[in-house]
Design a protein around this motif. Structure first.
Motif, PDB file in Angstrom:
ATOM      1  N   TRP A   1      -0.464   3.210  25.411  1.00 40.10           N
ATOM      2  CA  TRP A   1      -1.141   1.858  25.737  1.00 40.10           C
ATOM      3  C   TRP A   1       0.818   1.265  25.750  1.00 40.10           C
ATOM      4  CZ3 TRP A   1      -4.023  -1.508  26.100  1.00 40.10           C
ATOM      5  CH2 TRP A   1      -3.753  -2.603  25.385  1.00 40.10           C
ATOM      6  N   GLU A   2       1.251   2.287  25.159  1.00 44.28           N
ATOM      7  CA  GLU A   2       2.492   1.593  24.941  1.00 44.28           C
ATOM      8  C   GLU A   2       3.435   1.631  26.609  1.00 44.28           C
ATOM      9  OE1 GLU A   2       4.484  -0.096  22.032  1.00 44.28           O
ATOM     10  OE2 GLU A   2       2.506   0.458  22.131  1.00 44.28           O
ATOM     11  N   VAL A   3       2.769   2.053  27.436  1.00 39.25           N
ATOM     12  CA  VAL A   3       3.836   2.542  28.866  1.00 39.25           C
ATOM     13  C   VAL A   3       2.981   1.382  29.475  1.00 39.25           C
ATOM     14  CG1 VAL A   3       3.402   3.960  30.818  1.00 39.25           C
ATOM     15  CG2 VAL A   3       4.145   5.036  28.693  1.00 39.25           C
ATOM     16  N   ARG A   4       1.214   1.242  28.889  1.00 35.55           N
ATOM     17  CA  ARG A   4       0.358  -0.266  29.845  1.00 35.55           C
ATOM     18  C   ARG A   4       0.871  -0.883  29.755  1.00 35.55           C
ATOM     19  NH1 ARG A   4      -6.065  -1.191  28.885  1.00 35.55           N
ATOM     20  NH2 ARG A   4      -5.843  -2.765  30.461  1.00 35.55           N
ATOM     21  N   VAL A   5       1.160  -1.227  28.739  1.00 37.80           N
ATOM     22  CA  VAL A   5       2.028  -2.703  27.557  1.00 37.80           C
ATOM     23  C   VAL A   5       3.318  -2.994  28.716  1.00 37.80           C
ATOM     24  CG1 VAL A   5       2.222  -4.133  26.286  1.00 37.80           C
ATOM     25  CG2 VAL A   5       0.689  -2.550  25.758  1.00 37.80           C
ATOM     26  N   ALA A   6       4.255  -2.278  29.242  1.00 39.61           N
ATOM     27  CA  ALA A   6       5.400  -2.005  29.292  1.00 39.61           C
ATOM     28  C   ALA A   6       5.469  -2.742  31.063  1.00 39.61           C
ATOM     29  CB  ALA A   6       6.543  -1.677  29.541  1.00 39.61           C
TER      30      ALA A   6
ATOM     31  N   GLY B   1       4.705  -6.060  31.894  1.00 35.09           N
ATOM     32  CA  GLY B   1       5.514  -6.747  31.109  1.00 35.09           C
ATOM     33  C   GLY B   1       5.361  -7.414  30.235  1.00 35.09           C
ATOM     34  N   SER B   2       4.897  -7.120  29.344  1.00 34.20           N
ATOM     35  CA  SER B   2       4.566  -7.579  27.787  1.00 34.20           C
ATOM     36  C   SER B   2       5.526  -6.918  26.918  1.00 34.20           C
ATOM     37  CB  SER B   2       3.221  -7.041  27.284  1.00 34.20           C
ATOM     38  OG  SER B   2       2.284  -7.888  27.717  1.00 34.20           O
ATOM     39  N   SER B   3       6.052  -6.938  25.902  1.00 36.23           N
ATOM     40  CA  SER B   3       7.029  -6.665  24.610  1.00 36.23           C
ATOM     41  C   SER B   3       5.694  -5.366  24.067  1.00 36.23           C
ATOM     42  CB  SER B   3       7.299  -7.415  23.260  1.00 36.23           C
ATOM     43  OG  SER B   3       8.144  -8.659  24.713  1.00 36.23           O
ATOM     44  N   PRO B   4       5.609  -4.414  24.718  1.00 42.71           N
ATOM     45  CA  PRO B   4       5.348  -3.249  23.907  1.00 42.71           C
ATOM     46  C   PRO B   4       5.782  -2.964  22.127  1.00 42.71           C
ATOM     47  CG  PRO B   4       6.587  -2.557  24.743  1.00 42.71           C
ATOM     48  CD  PRO B   4       6.830  -3.712  25.436  1.00 42.71           C
ATOM     49  N   LEU B   5       4.976  -2.754  21.406  1.00 46.02           N
ATOM     50  CA  LEU B   5       5.573  -2.026  19.516  1.00 46.02           C
ATOM     51  C   LEU B   5       6.872  -1.418  19.552  1.00 46.02           C
ATOM     52  CD1 LEU B   5       5.458  -2.719  17.134  1.00 46.02           C
ATOM     53  CD2 LEU B   5       3.765  -0.521  16.456  1.00 46.02           C
TER      54      LEU B   5
ATOM     55  N   PRO C   1       9.380   0.491  22.396  1.00 41.88           N
ATOM     56  CA  PRO C   1       9.571   0.206  24.324  1.00 41.88           C
ATOM     57  C   PRO C   1       9.466   1.374  24.859  1.00 41.88           C
ATOM     58  CG  PRO C   1      10.777  -1.263  22.978  1.00 41.88           C
ATOM     59  CD  PRO C   1      10.210  -0.509  22.149  1.00 41.88           C
ATOM     60  N   PRO C   2       8.957   2.408  25.391  1.00 37.71           N
ATOM     61  CA  PRO C   2       8.775   3.252  26.081  1.00 37.71           C
ATOM     62  C   PRO C   2       9.969   4.049  26.932  1.00 37.71           C
ATOM     63  CG  PRO C   2       6.850   2.618  26.541  1.00 37.71           C
ATOM     64  CD  PRO C   2       7.767   0.971  25.955  1.00 37.71           C
ATOM     65  N   HIS C   3      10.702   3.171  27.399  1.00 38.56           N
ATOM     66  CA  HIS C   3      12.251   3.305  28.182  1.00 38.56           C
ATOM     67  C   HIS C   3      13.164   3.328  27.571  1.00 38.56           C
ATOM     68  CE1 HIS C   3      13.272  -0.926  27.165  1.00 38.56           C
ATOM     69  NE2 HIS C   3      14.242   0.200  27.242  1.00 38.56           N
ATOM     70  N   LEU C   4      12.917   3.279  26.312  1.00 40.83           N
ATOM     71  CA  LEU C   4      13.968   3.956  25.372  1.00 40.83           C
ATOM     72  C   LEU C   4      13.755   5.508  25.422  1.00 40.83           C
ATOM     73  CD1 LEU C   4      13.636   1.780  22.371  1.00 40.83           C
ATOM     74  CD2 LEU C   4      15.600   1.345  23.754  1.00 40.83           C
ATOM     75  N   PHE C   5      12.743   5.924  25.315  1.00 37.51           N
ATOM     76  CA  PHE C   5      12.913   7.776  24.713  1.00 37.51           C
ATOM     77  C   PHE C   5      12.939   8.386  26.506  1.00 37.51           C
ATOM     78  CE2 PHE C   5      10.465   5.666  22.070  1.00 37.51           C
ATOM     79  CZ  PHE C   5      10.747   6.378  20.948  1.00 37.51           C
ATOM     80  N   SER C   6      13.487   7.078  27.517  1.00 38.02           N
ATOM     81  CA  SER C   6      14.301   8.005  28.774  1.00 38.02           C
ATOM     82  C   SER C   6      15.651   8.351  28.558  1.00 38.02           C
ATOM     83  CB  SER C   6      14.085   6.457  29.856  1.00 38.02           C
ATOM     84  OG  SER C   6      15.017   5.820  29.793  1.00 38.02           O
ATOM     85  N   HIS C   7      16.498   8.205  27.089  1.00 36.76           N
ATOM     86  CA  HIS C   7      17.403   8.756  27.281  1.00 36.76           C
ATOM     87  C   HIS C   7      17.423   9.302  26.075  1.00 36.76           C
ATOM     88  CE1 HIS C   7      19.013   4.970  28.565  1.00 36.76           C
ATOM     89  NE2 HIS C   7      18.171   4.019  27.126  1.00 36.76           N
ATOM     90  N   PRO C   8      17.831  10.951  26.755  1.00 31.17           N
ATOM     91  CA  PRO C   8      17.214  11.963  25.518  1.00 31.17           C
ATOM     92  C   PRO C   8      18.039  12.437  24.582  1.00 31.17           C
ATOM     93  CG  PRO C   8      17.536  12.468  28.314  1.00 31.17           C
ATOM     94  CD  PRO C   8      17.699  11.507  27.790  1.00 31.17           C
TER      95      PRO C   8
END
Length: 533
Positions: A271-276, A279-283, A285-292
């Motif tokens: 769901w968080e991926v879908r919200v992001a 263009g909305s504000s996920p609880l 942000p999934p992109h944070l976890f692109s940083h290992p």
């Protein structure tokens, strides 16, 4: 003082701003006055975190609370605290942090009143959840106001004072709790550890209205309600069987609930991926976890707090329920840890600047070493021979390590993402820390009461008394068989309780130590050096 002051607040601030601008109408004196008001609430919430540990045994006997209730008293508070952190920060960005702080402090104070008046386990658990929600609501405004009201050259001093309050409140909690219970009695003394929040809360509410400036947020970020529901449902579904499973004998529903919790967590991530993508504000942000490094760091935060929070849950129950010591004596046991923690925290910034990531490795290693030393003491010393002096060294080592670790840890993790993401990252870390606390207590309580096996204790005592009675009667030391049975029963019960809780505490401390060792390994997922300022 007028509160009609406006300033721009970046979204998801959680204490981070890209560029500082003075808040119109706020003098230096008012800024420091506002900090004092904010620290009233912070002191109260942190005091309540540590003060409750020494009250667990008296709560257990006063309202006939079962083992699961004791775990929920700690875990429920931590989970509720963590889950509302991010939404509270978002609301503060939308409506201003002053009234978010006021609302959180009001909820916390009312929760304290309800906790003190609780007549059974359910009422107390609900009250603790309300307290946790209140604490989680008013925590983000504390760091946000420090960033908004203080220029960079004074911000370090403000955060240093904040750190001192964290250390002192944590240190005083067990001792104050023990003193209150000692003064008010073991039957209802635990109620006053909650009632003590009422005058402090009222002072905080009045001064918050009068002193805190109204900072109108410029950002209008949305609140991911569905994400919050999925995450909350998943975590509760995982915690319920972990806490209740041992008490219920691990029936089928516990495993099904655990599986449901895992599914809800997966759905939350999707769901968080879908919200992001919308263009909305996920609880979260999934992109944070692109940083290992950030991913490893958040797991580190969860695992470390699972180890850290569970230490005194184990020691408090061993010291009171197992060995028969008072709440005050139990509180005094924690003093070496608390003092060493303050010392470590006071040196953590300097050590982090000099050592980089090594300060985290050192801190986590000291905690692990201290917990392993505690485990060895509990393993090798007969429970009835244990004294607080035997725990002094290991607890001091663990406390020093904890002080060195906690403050730099959050800053190192935040530094693994871009500056524009720092606010969101900070919120995620705070949430993971509290979730770690909740999970740690759930796991350790399940292990503790599972090994203690108190359900068969009465039968065991009766069998031992029956076996000892013939020799006792032959000795001629007792006037009647009833006197012999009573004396033997008391002696055997004391010895059996000490043995059961001693064995259980030994295994539980090993679990906490394993959590700490995993944390040591996870430290190396972080970069060697970051810019901490």
């Amino acid at each position: 003082m007028s509160d009609n002051v406006a300033a721009e607040v970046p979204p998801q601030s959680f204490g981070y701003t890209a560029k500082w601008e003075p808040v119109p109408g706020v003098t230096d004196r008012r800024a420091w006055g506002s900090l004092a008001v904010l620290l009233i609430g912070l002191f109260m919430s942190l005091l309540d975190t540590t003060i409750v540990n020494v009250a667990l045994q008296t709560i257990r006997t006063s309202i006939n609370a079962n083992e699961a209730t004791l775990a929920w008293i700690i875990s429920g508070y931590a989970l509720a605290f963590g889950l509302v952190l991010i939404p509270a920060g978002r609301i503060g960005d939308r409506v201003g942090h002053k009234w978010v702080f006021f609302t959180g402090l009001l909820v916390f104070t009312l929760g304290s009143l309800f906790a003190g008046l609780a007549q059974n386990s359910t009422e107390l658990i609900v009250a603790r959840v309300i307290q946790g929600m209140g604490g989680g609501i008013f925590f983000p405004p504390v760091t946000a106001f420090i960033q908004l009201l203080f220029p960079p050259m004074k911000r370090g001093k403000a955060f240093a004072i904040l750190g001192a309050v964290l250390g002192v409140s944590s240190a005083l909690g067990p001792v104050i709790g023990g003193l209150i219970i000692q003064a008010m009695g073991t039957e209802n003394g635990w109620r006053y550890i909650f009632f003590v929040n009422l005058p402090i809360g009222l002072v905080g509410l009045v001064t918050a209205v009068c002193v805190l400036p109204k900072v109108v947020a410029g950002a209008k970020t949305s609140i991911d309600v569905i994400g919050l529901v999925l995450l909350s449902g998943g975590l509760v579904a995982i915690l319920v069987p972990l806490i209740q499973g041992q008490d219920e004998g691990w029936p089928l529903w516990t495993y099904l609930t655990l599986a449901s919790g895992a599914i809800l967590i997966v759905l939350f991530a999707l769901w968080e991926v879908r919200v992001a993508r919308r263009g909305s504000s996920p609880l979260v942000p999934p992109h944070l976890f692109s940083h290992p490094a950030f991913t490893g760091g958040t797991i580190l935060a969860l695992v470390y707090f699972a180890a850290f929070t569970s230490i005194f849950f184990t020691i408090s129950l061993l010291w009171q329920a197992g060995l028969g010591h008072t709440a005050l004596e139990s509180g005094l046991v924690s003093i070496p840890f608390a003092i060493a923690n303050i010392i470590g925290a006071s040196q953590s910034d300097r050590a982090a600047q000099k050592l980089g990531r090594s300060v985290l490795a050192l801190g986590a290693s000291l905690v692990a070493a201290g917990l392993l030393a505690l485990w060895i003491v509990l393993l090798t010393v007969k429970p009835t021979d244990l004294t607080s002096w035997m725990l002094l060294g290991p607890l001091a080592v663990a406390g020093l390590g904890s002080g060195l670790f906690i403050a730099p840890n959050s800053r190192f993790i935040v530094a693994t993402v871009d500056g524009s993401e720092a606010g969101a990252a900070s919120g995620v870390i705070g949430t993971m820390q509290r979730i770690g606390s909740a999970i740690g207590i759930a796991v350790v309580s399940s292990v503790l009461f599972g090994v203690a096996n108190l359900s068969g204790l009465q039968t065991e005592i009766a069998d031992k008394v029956a076996k000892a009675m013939p020799d006792a009667l032959k000795s001629g030391d007792y006037a009647t068989p009833a006197d012999a049975a009573k004396t033997l029963g008391e002696s055997i019960a004391k010895s059996s309780l000490a043995t059961h809780f001693g064995d259980a505490a030994t295994v539980s401390m090993l679990v906490s130590a394993i959590f700490a060792l995993i944390a040591v390994a996870l430290v190396f997922t972080l970069p060697k050096r970051v810019n901490l300022h």
